[in-house]
Design a protein around this motif. Structure first.
Motif, PDB file in Angstrom:
ATOM      1  N   LEU A  10       0.855  -1.190   0.000  1.00  0.00           N
ATOM      2  CA  LEU A  10       0.000   0.000   0.000  1.00  0.00           C
ATOM      3  C   LEU A  10       0.888   1.235   0.000  1.00  0.00           C
ATOM      4  N   VAL A  12       0.691   4.310   1.404  1.00  0.00           N
ATOM      5  CA  VAL A  12      -0.082   5.039   2.405  1.00  0.00           C
ATOM      6  C   VAL A  12       0.129   6.550   2.237  1.00  0.00           C
ATOM      7  N   GLY A  62      -6.830   1.960  -2.911  1.00  0.00           N
ATOM      8  CA  GLY A  62      -7.510   0.682  -3.058  1.00  0.00           C
ATOM      9  C   GLY A  62      -7.329  -0.016  -4.391  1.00  0.00           C
ATOM     10  N   ARG A 102      -7.854  -5.030  -1.436  1.00  0.00           N
ATOM     11  CA  ARG A 102      -8.290  -4.644  -0.090  1.00  0.00           C
ATOM     12  C   ARG A 102      -7.082  -4.249   0.761  1.00  0.00           C
ATOM     13  N   PRO A 103      -7.308  -3.413   1.780  1.00  0.00           N
ATOM     14  CA  PRO A 103      -6.201  -3.002   2.652  1.00  0.00           C
ATOM     15  C   PRO A 103      -5.540  -4.196   3.360  1.00  0.00           C
TER      16      PRO A 103
END
Length: 143
Positions: A10, A12, A62, A102-103
């Protein structure tokens, strides 16, 4: 003989691939021989496979949206004395077809057959869809 494996991570705080690129080129001080590295606590056990053509696939809002080739893994000892892994990345961010994700925490391995394809050169100048729309289209298999 080594195979190839990728990482997925991810991004972030990023709203776009351009933000990742800007951060890596202009803001980050994380460099090994002039190359940006992503710092992680865990050392990948499949190092040989990662260095055999592996990339890190970036999840933004996402969606998997881009990848960077992994050049090397470097040991980085922090000010706290803890050993960490610096994943040295090629500066080129390669756009990929969007794929919902998905996270999750940290990074995960990604098999080559599960990785989204790179976008063709002719699609690089396409208008970027809003992440919510791109995600919805990817979920129904349109993107």
């Amino acid at each position: 003989m080594a195979g190839t494996i990728h990482l997925i991570k991810l991004s972030v705080g990023s709203d776009s691939v351009e933000q990742i690129e800007d951060w890596q080129q202009n803001r980050s001080k994380q460099r090994v021989n002039g190359q940006y590295f992503h710092l992680t606590r865990m050392w990948p056990k499949r190092e040989t496979d990662l260095l055999n053509g592996g990339s890190i696939y970036w999840v933004v809002k996402g969606l998997i949206q881009a990848r960077q080739r992994i050049i090397a893994l470097e040991e980085i000892i922090g000010d706290d004395g803890i050993r960490r892994c610096g994943i040295v990345l090629d500066p080129e961010l390669i756009r990929t077809a969007t794929a919902p994700k998905r996270p999750f925490q940290g990074w995960r391995y990604l098999k080559p057959e599960d990785a989204p394809p790179d976008l063709g050169k002719s699609r690089l100048n396409d208008d970027t869809l809003p992440p919510e729309l791109a995600g919805a289209l990817a979920e129904i298999g349109v993107l």
